[in-house]
Design a protein around this motif. Structure first.
Motif, PDB file in Angstrom:
ATOM      1  N   LEU A   1       0.803  -1.223   0.000  1.00 34.96           N
ATOM      2  CA  LEU A   1       0.000   0.000   0.000  1.00 34.96           C
ATOM      3  C   LEU A   1       0.835   1.273   0.000  1.00 34.96           C
ATOM      4  O   LEU A   1       0.283   2.367  -0.117  1.00 34.96           O
ATOM      5  N   LEU A   2       2.139   1.161   0.146  1.00 36.00           N
ATOM      6  CA  LEU A   2       2.936   2.379   0.107  1.00 36.00           C
ATOM      7  C   LEU A   2       4.022   2.288  -0.959  1.00 36.00           C
ATOM      8  O   LEU A   2       4.064   3.098  -1.890  1.00 36.00           O
ATOM      9  N   VAL A   3       4.848   1.270  -0.862  1.00 37.36           N
ATOM     10  CA  VAL A   3       5.995   1.203  -1.774  1.00 37.36           C
ATOM     11  C   VAL A   3       5.561   0.998  -3.216  1.00 37.36           C
ATOM     12  O   VAL A   3       5.926   1.773  -4.108  1.00 37.36           O
ATOM     13  N   ILE A   4       4.742  -0.020  -3.443  1.00 36.06           N
ATOM     14  CA  ILE A   4       4.335  -0.311  -4.823  1.00 36.06           C
ATOM     15  C   ILE A   4       3.529   0.843  -5.443  1.00 36.06           C
ATOM     16  O   ILE A   4       3.846   1.289  -6.538  1.00 36.06           O
ATOM     17  N   PRO A   5       2.514   1.378  -4.736  1.00 45.40           N
ATOM     18  CA  PRO A   5       1.797   2.517  -5.323  1.00 45.40           C
ATOM     19  C   PRO A   5       2.718   3.704  -5.617  1.00 45.40           C
ATOM     20  O   PRO A   5       2.571   4.358  -6.646  1.00 45.40           O
ATOM     21  N   THR A   6       3.666   3.960  -4.721  1.00 49.69           N
ATOM     22  CA  THR A   6       4.564   5.086  -4.960  1.00 49.69           C
ATOM     23  C   THR A   6       5.394   4.841  -6.213  1.00 49.69           C
ATOM     24  O   THR A   6       5.602   5.760  -7.023  1.00 49.69           O
ATOM     25  N   LEU A   7       5.846   3.599  -6.384  1.00 49.41           N
ATOM     26  CA  LEU A   7       6.603   3.281  -7.597  1.00 49.41           C
ATOM     27  C   LEU A   7       5.725   3.437  -8.839  1.00 49.41           C
ATOM     28  O   LEU A   7       6.182   3.890  -9.883  1.00 49.41           O
ATOM     29  N   MET A   8       4.444   3.083  -8.712  1.00 56.12           N
ATOM     30  CA  MET A   8       3.526   3.251  -9.846  1.00 56.12           C
ATOM     31  C   MET A   8       3.381   4.723 -10.202  1.00 56.12           C
ATOM     32  O   MET A   8       3.378   5.100 -11.370  1.00 56.12           O
ATOM     33  N   ILE A   9       3.249   5.556  -9.151  1.00 55.39           N
ATOM     34  CA  ILE A   9       3.132   6.995  -9.403  1.00 55.39           C
ATOM     35  C   ILE A   9       4.403   7.495 -10.071  1.00 55.39           C
ATOM     36  O   ILE A   9       4.364   8.293 -11.002  1.00 55.39           O
ATOM     37  N   LEU A  10       5.534   6.983  -9.594  1.00 51.42           N
ATOM     38  CA  LEU A  10       6.806   7.379 -10.190  1.00 51.42           C
ATOM     39  C   LEU A  10       6.827   7.022 -11.679  1.00 51.42           C
ATOM     40  O   LEU A  10       7.204   7.830 -12.517  1.00 51.42           O
ATOM     41  N   GLN A  11       6.358   5.815 -11.978  1.00 48.81           N
ATOM     42  CA  GLN A  11       6.351   5.382 -13.378  1.00 48.81           C
ATOM     43  C   GLN A  11       5.453   6.290 -14.216  1.00 48.81           C
ATOM     44  O   GLN A  11       5.836   6.760 -15.281  1.00 48.81           O
ATOM     45  N   LEU A  12       4.226   6.566 -13.698  1.00 47.23           N
ATOM     46  CA  LEU A  12       3.296   7.428 -14.437  1.00 47.23           C
ATOM     47  C   LEU A  12       3.878   8.823 -14.616  1.00 47.23           C
ATOM     48  O   LEU A  12       3.671   9.465 -15.642  1.00 47.23           O
ATOM     49  N   SER A  13       4.611   9.290 -13.596  1.00 51.91           N
ATOM     50  CA  SER A  13       5.121  10.660 -13.653  1.00 51.91           C
ATOM     51  C   SER A  13       6.187  10.798 -14.733  1.00 51.91           C
ATOM     52  O   SER A  13       6.516  11.900 -15.146  1.00 51.91           O
ATOM     53  N   LEU A  14       6.732   9.673 -15.190  1.00 59.05           N
ATOM     54  CA  LEU A  14       7.751   9.730 -16.236  1.00 59.05           C
ATOM     55  C   LEU A  14       7.147   9.580 -17.632  1.00 59.05           C
ATOM     56  O   LEU A  14       7.862   9.465 -18.619  1.00 59.05           O
ATOM     57  N   LEU A  15       5.802   9.558 -17.690  1.00 57.74           N
ATOM     58  CA  LEU A  15       5.118   9.497 -18.979  1.00 57.74           C
ATOM     59  C   LEU A  15       4.502  10.871 -19.248  1.00 57.74           C
ATOM     60  O   LEU A  15       3.448  11.182 -18.717  1.00 57.74           O
ATOM     61  N   PRO A  16       5.149  11.704 -20.052  1.00 58.36           N
ATOM     62  CA  PRO A  16       4.669  13.077 -20.227  1.00 58.36           C
ATOM     63  C   PRO A  16       3.231  13.138 -20.729  1.00 58.36           C
ATOM     64  O   PRO A  16       2.896  12.498 -21.716  1.00 58.36           O
ATOM     65  N   ASP A  17       2.405  13.901 -20.011  1.00 56.43           N
ATOM     66  CA  ASP A  17       1.009  14.149 -20.382  1.00 56.43           C
ATOM     67  C   ASP A  17       0.226  12.876 -20.670  1.00 56.43           C
ATOM     68  O   ASP A  17      -0.634  12.847 -21.540  1.00 56.43           O
ATOM     69  N   PHE A  18       0.498  11.826 -19.924  1.00 54.26           N
ATOM     70  CA  PHE A  18      -0.219  10.577 -20.163  1.00 54.26           C
ATOM     71  C   PHE A  18      -1.659  10.660 -19.667  1.00 54.26           C
ATOM     72  O   PHE A  18      -1.919  11.047 -18.537  1.00 54.26           O
ATOM     73  N   LYS A  19      -2.587  10.324 -20.564  1.00 52.86           N
ATOM     74  CA  LYS A  19      -3.996  10.268 -20.177  1.00 52.86           C
ATOM     75  C   LYS A  19      -4.492   8.858 -20.389  1.00 52.86           C
ATOM     76  O   LYS A  19      -4.185   8.244 -21.412  1.00 52.86           O
ATOM     77  N   PRO A  20      -5.276   8.307 -19.433  1.00 51.73           N
ATOM     78  CA  PRO A  20      -5.753   6.937 -19.600  1.00 51.73           C
ATOM     79  C   PRO A  20      -6.578   6.833 -20.874  1.00 51.73           C
ATOM     80  O   PRO A  20      -7.378   7.716 -21.175  1.00 51.73           O
ATOM     81  N   GLY A  21      -6.389   5.761 -21.610  1.00 57.20           N
ATOM     82  CA  GLY A  21      -7.105   5.595 -22.870  1.00 57.20           C
ATOM     83  C   GLY A  21      -6.285   6.034 -24.057  1.00 57.20           C
ATOM     84  O   GLY A  21      -6.494   5.576 -25.170  1.00 57.20           O
ATOM     85  N   ASN A  22      -5.340   6.953 -23.828  1.00 60.26           N
ATOM     86  CA  ASN A  22      -4.465   7.393 -24.922  1.00 60.26           C
ATOM     87  C   ASN A  22      -3.326   6.400 -25.082  1.00 60.26           C
ATOM     88  O   ASN A  22      -2.995   5.671 -24.161  1.00 60.26           O
ATOM     89  N   PRO A  23      -2.679   6.381 -26.252  1.00 58.03           N
ATOM     90  CA  PRO A  23      -1.493   5.534 -26.394  1.00 58.03           C
ATOM     91  C   PRO A  23      -0.389   5.992 -25.447  1.00 58.03           C
ATOM     92  O   PRO A  23      -0.315   7.171 -25.090  1.00 58.03           O
TER      93      PRO A  23
END
Lengths: 308, 388
Positions: A46-68
């Motif tokens: 509930l802390l480490v894995i979600p934080t890593l997920m946020i980190l991963q998403l934060s490295l995807l510029p302007d990523f919107k769900p549903g978009n490539p």
């Protein structure tokens, strides 16, 4: 001949005792592992894995769900750091958090001091309970209650007018945000300060007074230094929760109350749906909070060691 | 339900579509948890299809009773116990209803894979368009929906879903101004806010919604409220910056407790919410501004992951059926897009121009449509507007 049985027994006992020692050592290792496992799994999931997920998403510029998927990059961070609109929002969030922390300290310290050192023993638990009581209702309800109190013809202004004072315009201003945040987190501050002040070594106070120190000096040189770890912990808790709170600025802050937490909210559940950018903002928020914790804990501990 | 009293309970029974901030905030913590789960799914888009399959089977197992249960995911004001009881009696299908408070919450839940049990959802116009683009809605079989022909002309083929291929319209309304007519006199257009900025200082609010607020000035300037032209958007926000110092707040329902006792004089509001507040204070009036406003529609759709499509069609037919609908719509005080339902309404209700604005006003109104990546510009200017 008489010595042989002990030798024999030593020889036969030896592998067993090695095993015994190994077993002991293993238990020493396993026991804490078993004890830490539930919390460890909890933190990991509930802390480490979600934080890593946020980190991963934060490295995807302007990523919107549903978009490539965009290619990895620092676009989200650059967007924040290169735009004074976002920097201003971050700056304001820190001002809100710092101001409400200071207000909590100023309001909370005398109360905690009084409960811990001056109030009759049998009242203490009751007084503390009274302070914790508001936490039993949701912070959202308490914020709505402040709207009722602060609005132009609300409880506060009705009272002021009835005693002949002019109305105050507080609702929908930045002071309302600081007030709301301080109110919401004051109980935490008081509880932590109380725990710290209760352990105060009273003999030192008496000794200082005996040696002729005036009360102000006793307070500044004995009480405050001894309770510094508590002050640091209380400030830390209030600062972090204020920085991440979005309900109070949203409800009480009026037209100019955008904060980091609200911005993150807008990126995920608002019209923008820019999860990449929102994650970048979240990472900065997490980073800011982690840094504060690291600095304040270190500072608090050192003070505590040298002065107490 | 007492009219005055503590906030949330009073709100609940008349919670308006997508427009209730309260629940939205209170579920935010939960949404946070949902979002965390999403990250895994959405970060690997290619694994998406397997996720939804897994989701569908999981939910089938969950409702072991299978075909006789229908899970609907709806705004809280769009159904009540009697309506559900009527459906259960007519069809023998058990209904389990969950509610959401914003289109985005509903979308986030479905995208995160947490909505596999739902066979009926109630997205708003722009969300329907967005979900069609994302292939999240089932194409409807019109042979299954005989009453679709009864819709008022405007909703026979709405711009967000031409031909109603993926959704059926359920309820509609406008976004205009609620104001204190006793203090201000008649208000006709958005212009009024700028012209009387001084008297209205700190006594007016706009909605806490980037698209609705931008829509005000875009309409005043004569542009579409869903423009993707950067220059037009910037011009609209520049006008808002002029009004900004006089604004009390951007709030979606916080205006209500302040306008009823007279603290606020005028507020940007959704028609359903405005009608509700007017019921509490006779001095209040609602107007759809003459240069045009947003007209919004909430529809009913079937997600592609729906486990019980047959029951979903049964629900749609139940909703479209004028006999059952007229009673429900007047009880819930909603504006129906169905001709026959409209005809069978009380004449008093039908004549309420706030619920059913006159034709010439409606002609100038426009639905909000998705603006693609221009939303990033809207959002940045909105952040600027709300932070300076």
């Amino acid at each position: 001949m008489a010595t042989s049985p002990p030798i024999a027994s030593r020889e036969t006992a030896s592998p067993a005792s090695v095993f015994q020692r190994l077993k002991q050592r293993a238990t020493k290792l396993v026991e804490p592992l078993v004890l830490l496992l539930p919390a460890g799994v909890w933190l990991l999931l509930l802390l480490v894995i979600p934080t890593l997920m946020i980190l991963q998403l934060s490295l995807l510029p302007d990523f919107k769900p549903g978009n490539p998927l965009p290619s990895y990059g620092l676009g989200n961070y650059l967007k924040i750091l290169q735009d004074d609109v976002y920097l201003r929002v971050i700056f304001r969030s820190f001002i809100f958090a710092i101001a409400s922390t200071l207000l909590c300290l100023v309001l909370g310290f005398p109360v905690a001091y009084w409960i811990a050192l001056m109030a009759p023993q049998r009242w203490r638990n009751l007084l503390l309970l009274a302070f914790v009581l508001p936490l039993w209702t949701s912070s959202l309800l308490r914020s709505y209650a402040w709207i009722t109190i602060l609005r132009p013809t609300g409880v506060l202004n009705t009272f002021l007018n009835s005693v002949g004072l002019p109305s105050l315009q507080i609702l929908n201003t930045q002071s309302a945000v600081v007030l709301g945040l301080a109110y919401n987190f004051l109980p935490y501050m008081v509880l932590i300060l109380y725990a710290s002040l209760e352990k105060l070594d009273r003999r030192l106070l008496e000794a200082a007074a005996d040696l002729g120190a005036p009360p102000t000096q006793v307070f500044a040189k004995i009480t405050v230094p001894q309770s510094l770890p508590g002050i640091a912990a209380g400030c830390l808790l209030v600062f972090i929760t204020s920085l991440g709170d979005f309900v109070v600025p949203e409800l009480l802050g009026g037209a100019s109350s955008m904060t980091m937490a609200r911005l993150v909210y807008n990126q995920f559940l608002g019209a923008a749906r820019n999860w990449g950018f929102g994650s970048g903002l979240s990472m900065l928020l997490i980073l800011a909070v982690s840094l504060t914790i690291a600095l304040l804990l270190k500072y608090g501990d050192r003070k505590a060691d040298t002065l107490v | 339900m007492s009219k005055r009293g503590f906030y949330p309970p009073r709100r609940f029974p008349r919670m308006s579509p997508g427009r209730r901030r309260f629940l939205q905030l209170s579920t935010a913590a939960m949404a946070g948890a949902v979002l965390t789960n999403c990250a895994g799914n959405i970060a690997q888009n290619d694994a998406d299809s397997t996720d939804t399959e897994a989701e569908a089977t999981a939910s089938n197992e969950g409702s072991a009773s299978g075909d006789d249960t229908l899970h609907i995911y709806s705004w809280s004001s769009y159904f009540d116990d009697d309506m559900i009881a009527g459906f259960e009696e007519a069809t023998g299908i058990r209904v389990v209803a969950d509610i959401y408070d914003s289109n985005e919450t509903m979308l986030a839940r479905l995208q995160a894979g947490g909505g596999g049990q739902y066979s009926i959802i109630y997205p708003s116009d722009y969300m329907i368009e967005q979900m069609i683009e994302m292939d999240m809605l089932l194409e409807l079989d019109h042979d299954e929906l005989p009453d679709l022909a009864d819709l008022i002309e405007q909703w026979q083929s709405p711009p967000y879903d031409p031909g109603n291929d993926y959704s059926i319209p359920y309820s509609w309304g406008t976004t205009g101004l609620i104001y204190n007519v006793a203090e201000l006199g008649e208000v006709e257009d958005w212009e009024y806010l700028w012209e009387n900025q001084e008297e209205l200082t700190r006594r007016m609010t706009l909605l806490n919604d980037v698209r609705e607020v931008a829509g005000i000035t875009l309409k005043m300037l004569g542009y579409s409220n869903s423009t993707e032209d950067a220059a037009e958007v910037e011009e609209a926000f520049a006008m808002l910056e002029e009004l900004k110092p006089a604004l009390s707040a951007f709030t979606t329902d916080g205006w209500r407790d302040q306008i009823v006792p007279g603290d606020l004089l005028i507020a940007h509001a959704y028609s359903v919410d405005a009608l509700d507040a007017i019921a509490e204070n006779d001095d209040l009036e609602y107007v759809v501004p003459s240069s045009g406003a947003t007209v919004w529609t909430d529809g009913i759709a079937i997600p592609t992951t729906a486990p019980n499509v047959e029951a979903a069609y049964a629900w749609m037919n139940y909703v479209l059926n004028p006999e059952s609908a007229a009673e429900v719509m007047s009880r819930l005080q909603l504006a129906t897009p169905n001709k026959l339902t409209l005809d069978s309404l009380d004449s008093e209700l039908k004549a309420d121009t706030r619920l059913f604005p006159p034709e010439e006003v409606l002609a100038k109104c426009e639905a909000l449509a998705p603006v693609g990546d221009a939303i990033d510009l809207y959002d940045r200017l909105w952040t600027q507007l709300t932070s300076t």
